[in-house]
Design a protein around this motif. Structure first.
Motif, mmCIF file in Angstrom:
data_model
loop_
_atom_site.group_PDB
_atom_site.id
_atom_site.type_symbol
_atom_site.label_atom_id
_atom_site.label_comp_id
_atom_site.label_asym_id
_atom_site.label_seq_id
_atom_site.Cartn_x
_atom_site.Cartn_y
_atom_site.Cartn_z
ATOM 1 N N VAL A 18 -5.377 3.155 0.405
ATOM 2 C CA VAL A 18 -5.936 3.407 1.737
ATOM 3 C C VAL A 18 -7.144 4.310 1.542
ATOM 4 N N HIS A 19 -8.311 3.786 1.860
ATOM 5 C CA HIS A 19 -9.550 4.488 1.554
ATOM 6 C C HIS A 19 -10.270 4.912 2.829
ATOM 7 N N SER A 20 -10.610 6.175 2.917
ATOM 8 C CA SER A 20 -11.491 6.708 3.950
ATOM 9 C C SER A 20 -11.092 6.247 5.352
ATOM 10 N N ALA A 21 -11.969 5.493 6.032
ATOM 11 C CA ALA A 21 -11.734 5.119 7.426
ATOM 12 C C ALA A 21 -10.635 4.091 7.607
ATOM 13 N N GLU A 22 -10.002 3.636 6.515
ATOM 14 C CA GLU A 22 -8.805 2.805 6.668
ATOM 15 C C GLU A 22 -7.627 3.642 7.156
ATOM 16 N N HIS A 23 -7.693 4.967 6.963
ATOM 17 C CA HIS A 23 -6.670 5.843 7.539
ATOM 18 C C HIS A 23 -6.753 5.762 9.065
ATOM 19 N N TYR A 24 -5.610 5.715 9.698
ATOM 20 C CA TYR A 24 -5.596 5.593 11.163
ATOM 21 C C TYR A 24 -6.051 6.885 11.834
#
Length: 440
Positions: free
Chosen positions: A156-162
């Protein structure tokens, strides 16, 4: 449970001290990644969290277990036995590599967290600390939470985090499974600044997880050897066939019968009944031993239960994301089978499509490629070894003589969460939209 750890909000500076991931916030002008640009597992996770009402700007208070509970889980988990090996492989004491090693249990509680000291301080600011539960429901899409829910290695990279407060981070996580049962026992995670993410980290984490499983398997073989030593004089007293299995069904010793590597034990235990019908063995008397079970076949040759389909009841239990279970009952008795992830996908598709599917239909539903019929037929051939006459072909279907039901989680996106098969994703979406009901 102990106190809560605040997670989310506007958040302090990111792990690199800038509050940003790559010099930008990694988002579109609208503030989120376009849905069509998301990987399937990320898109499914976000859709699930929206349904649960998780605010991407605030999150929820991550539950944190007490220090006493933390110590108990560390001892009970089993990964404490392999922790020294993981440290040696993944982090260097006193090193300045911008990485944190986290080991979580099967519920997402962070049991150990070690690594770069400045990063540890930044991790504290977002609630990434010992005892915190990093489940998706509480802290949004993240490596540990996604690996726990899907049982698959992930990044899970950067803006893939909710949660926006996590966009300055990248994390890779791989599940560790108990070699005795195949059930999830924990997750290994490497986290660091998003701008410092390296493509090799996922493979490194996967290798560490396989190493941990190898260590756990060696310890299991040692325990089977101890049980075999105890069982040898016991089996010598019986004239008929018998075998001794451990608490998870693995055979330690056998006498007068082929050595079956493992018996599939009922998910809800043996109960109080002394005689059980087991696939391949027929009726067996089951007696408890210290650390295992003595199993003695009684009566005639085992009936081929799967061939006796008339009036059969088939229940596919998918309520546990990590342990699907197929239950079959009929005139010849009852038995259960723990399908593999691929077989669970096939069984779900066949349970929903009772009129049957062709090999090309199933190839499209499993792989998004209708040409992969050879692979599908091979999997169905393996599945028929367990189901026999319950599985018909031309088209492939569960026999119409059987009553079929599916037990599913309350949340549609928790249905086989580790599957990216197009057909399974369509079923999840239809359940979420209310346009589909599962049989039974």
């Amino acid at each position: 449970m102990g106190g809560d750890t605040p997670v989310g909000g506007d958040g302090p500076d990111g792990p690199d001290g800038t509050g940003r991931a790559d010099g930008t916030d990694g988002e579109t002008p609208g503030g989120r990644l376009p849905f069509e640009d998301q990987r399937p597992e990320i898109g499914d996770s976000w859709a699930r969290l929206r349904r649960l009402g998780l605010d991407p700007d605030r999150g929820r208070n991550a539950r944190r277990i007490t220090p006493a509970e933390l110590e108990h889980r560390r001892r009970d988990n089993g990964l404490d036995q392999v922790l020294p090996v993981l440290r040696d492989c993944l982090i260097r004491p006193g090193g300045d590599a911008p990485l944190l090693l986290a080991i979580a249990d099967a519920e997402g509680h962070v049991l150990w967290l070690e690594g770069n000291r400045p990063l540890l301080r930044s991790a504290d600011s977002i609630g990434f600390e010992h005892g915190a539960r990093w489940a998706e429901d509480e802290v949004g899409t993240n490596g540990i939470g996604l690996a726990v829910r899907t049982g698959r290695a992930t990044q899970v990279h950067s803006a893939e985090h909710y949660l926006r407060s996590h966009h300055a981070w990248t994390c890779v996580a791989a599940p560790v499974r108990d070699p005795r049962t195949g059930a999830l026992t924990g997750v290994i995670d490497l986290s660091g600044p998003a701008h410092a993410g390296a493509p090799y980290l996922l493979q490194l984490t996967l290798t560490a997880a396989r190493l941990a499983e190898t260590e756990l398997r060696a310890r299991h073989l040692e325990s089977l050897h101890r049980l075999r030593t105890v069982a040898a004089p016991l089996l010598a007293r019986f004239a008929g066939p018998a075998l001794v299995v451990d608490d998870t069904g693995w055979t330690a010793a056998a006498s007068g019968m082929p050595n079956m590597p493992r018996l599939h034990l009922p998910a809800d235990g043996w109960g109080t009944t002394a005689v059980h019908r087991l696939p391949g063995l027929g009726e067996c008397r089951v007696e408890p031993l210290a650390g295992g079970w003595l199993v003695r076949p009684v009566g005639g040759p085992p009936a081929d239960l799967a061939e006796q389909t008339e009036g059969a009841r088939v229940r596919l239990d998918l309520t546990s994301p990590d342990r699907p279970e197929l239950w079959v009952s009929g005139a010849a008795g009852s038995w259960s089978y723990g399908p593999s992830p691929r077989h669970a996908e096939l069984l779900l598709l066949l349970a929903v499509h009772r009129n049957g599917l062709s090999a090309a239909d199933l190839a499209g539903a499993l792989f998004g490629d209708r040409a992969r019929t050879v692979t599908v037929r091979a999997e169905l051939s393996r599945l028929r070894r367990h189901l026999g006459g319950l599985l018909e072909h031309r088209p492939y279907r569960l026999t119409g003589a059987a009553e079929v039901s599916v037990r599913a989680p309350a949340e549609p996106y928790d249905l086989l969460p580790g599957s990216n098969a197009p057909g399974v994703r369509e079923i999840r979406a239809a359940l979420a939209a209310g346009t589909l009901e599962l049989p039974g």
